[in-house]
Design an enzyme around this catalytic site. Structure first.
Site, short mmCIF file in Angstrom:
data_model
loop_
_atom_site.label_atom_id
_atom_site.label_comp_id
_atom_site.label_asym_id
_atom_site.label_seq_id
_atom_site.Cartn_x
_atom_site.Cartn_y
_atom_site.Cartn_z
N LYS A 136 6.96 -8.43 -9.28
CA LYS A 136 8.19 -7.76 -8.87
C LYS A 136 8.46 -8.11 -7.42
O LYS A 136 7.65 -7.81 -6.53
CB LYS A 136 8.05 -6.25 -9.03
CG LYS A 136 9.31 -5.46 -8.65
CD LYS A 136 9.11 -3.98 -8.93
CE LYS A 136 10.36 -3.19 -8.57
NZ LYS A 136 10.21 -1.75 -8.90
N ASP A 203 13.04 8.07 -13.64
CA ASP A 203 13.93 7.02 -14.16
C ASP A 203 13.42 6.48 -15.49
O ASP A 203 13.33 5.27 -15.69
CB ASP A 203 14.06 5.89 -13.14
CG ASP A 203 15.26 4.97 -13.45
OD1 ASP A 203 16.18 5.44 -14.16
OD2 ASP A 203 15.27 3.82 -13.01
#
Length: 418
Positions: A136, A203
């Site tokens: 990431k 989330d």
């Protein structure tokens, strides 16, 4: 030459003017960038420079991009390029991300340069470990770099308490490359482990829950067997294993931290968030309920982008909002209600399209029965527990995991039409 430095490269402001997308081919070498003058550097705390995770060490490597030799960097790293206008790292498939990792491609939907809010995830080959990993790469903007450091802290805490790696995606290491925080993860159901550690994901959505294996099997799709087709039947692909990993802890919040006003992606946002009542662990469980309905039906439960319409959809599927919640709604949410705690929908600005989107929704039991056979009682009961309006009445993670729906039994009794 890409050199290793134990310090953070200071953030530079990004040019906001429109610019042409940098070329990603190697047909001609780019000119060497000017070497910037030394700037004050913020040294990371010593505790962040080397972190132990599981059986290994997770170091912080900071790779500088300011040293070059005739336009080409040494140690196999690519030529320096400026970030795009949004602060995303610009890359080319086949080149290296530091001498250790070779970029195989971008993971997720969209073209090779489509990027998410926090950054992008690249599939890379680890030249040292000889394996494929996910990295990431966070945007170079300071607020995202700071959020990435919080995510690293969360991943390290999870790794210490989830040694087997059976619940959440695991961090391998992290490093700072050309002003981008990079997090190396093992390539691939939320459980109670996060809430046990006082962590709130905030989330949860299908995009953040990945299958461990890409293998699948073909099975007949009985919905279409009655139709005449060229091969006599329709088939659907089912995962060979249901093992999944929870990812993306960039928005994860510790219980003791200050909570932002709005959390969660719209379709999975709990009513207490919309009403401004504050939120805590139960907001994750509401998201789980929405995800389970979506897995069952194939569509998001609340497909909307506006608060009033969202609340109207909730009432259509789950019944009226509790008056005690409406009375406690903050000033920003008061406008959604008429006197008597009645939702003010539709109002004068409501479009016919919005009205159709709300009125087409059935009640939750009827919605599930459209996709699950008569033995769907356990699933409906579970969803009704996860999608209770009042957070204090909502099922907790451990309670949900002990629900009869998850107990071992004959998988055919639920009759999923996924």
């Amino acid at each position: 030459m890409e050199t290793q430095r134990i310090m953070e490269i200071p953030h530079r402001s990004i040019d906001k003017r429109p610019r042409k997308r940098p070329r990603l081919t190697w047909d001609m070498p780019p000119p060497p960038p000017p070497i910037p003058p030394p700037l004050p550097c913020k040294v990371l705390p010593a505790s962040n420079r080397s972190q132990e995770v599981g059986n290994g060490i997770v170091p912080n490597h900071v790779y500088s991009s300011s040293m070059f030799y005739r336009g080409t960097s040494r140690n196999g790293s690519p030529p320096w390029r400026p970030d795009d206008k949004d602060g995303h790292y610009v890359f080319a498939v086949g080149e290296n991300l530091t001498p250790r990792y070779r970029i195989l491609g971008k993971m997720g939907e969209g073209s090779i340069q489509d990027s998410g809010t926090f950054g992008q995830v690249l599939e890379c080959f680890d030249n040292e470990k000889k394996e494929v990993v996910a990295i990431k790469i966070v945007r170079s903007l300071i607020k995202y770099r700071e959020a990435a450091m919080t995510e690293i802290d969360v991943l390290m805490r999870l790794a210490k308490h989830d040694v087997s790696g059976s619940r959440c995606v695991q961090i391998r290491n992290w490093f700072d490359y050309r002003n981008h925080i990079c997090i190396t993860l093992i390539l691939f159901l939320i459980s109670a482990v996060m809430h046990d550690l006082c962590l709130i994901h905030t989330d949860l959505k299908p995009e953040n829950i990945l299958l461990v294996s890409s293998e699948f099997i073909k099975v007949p799709d009985y919905k279409f067997l009655s139709r005449t087709t060229k091969d006599g039947s329709y088939f659907k692909n089912l995962p060979k294993t249901s093992s999944i990993k929870l990812i993306d802890f960039g928005s994860t919040t510790f219980e003791h931290q200050d909570h932002s006003y709005v959390v969660s992606t719209r379709h999975y946002r709990a009513p207490e968030v919309i009403l401004g009542l504050g939120w805590n662990y139960p907001c994750d469980l509401w998201s789980v309920g929405c995800i389970l309905v979506e897995l069952c039906t194939g569509e998001a439960l609340f497909q909307t982008h506006e608060n009033l319409e969202h609340l109207a959809m909730m009432e259509r599927v789950l019944g009226p909002l509790p008056p005690q919640m409406v009375v406690r709604a903050d000033r920003r949410a008061e406008k959604y209600f008429r006197r008597g705690a009645r939702l003010g929908w539709p109002d004068s600005s409501t479009s016919r399209e919005s009205m159709r989107a709300v009125w087409k929704l059935p009640r939750l039991p009827n919605l599930i029965m459209q996709h699950v056979d008569h033995s769907a009682g356990d699933l409906i009961d579970l969803l009704q527990g996860l999608l209770r309006y009042e957070p204090v009445e909502r099922l907790r993670a451990r309670e949900a995991l002990r629900h009869p729906f998850f107990l071992p039994g004959d998988p055919k009794r639920y009759g999923y039409s996924l």
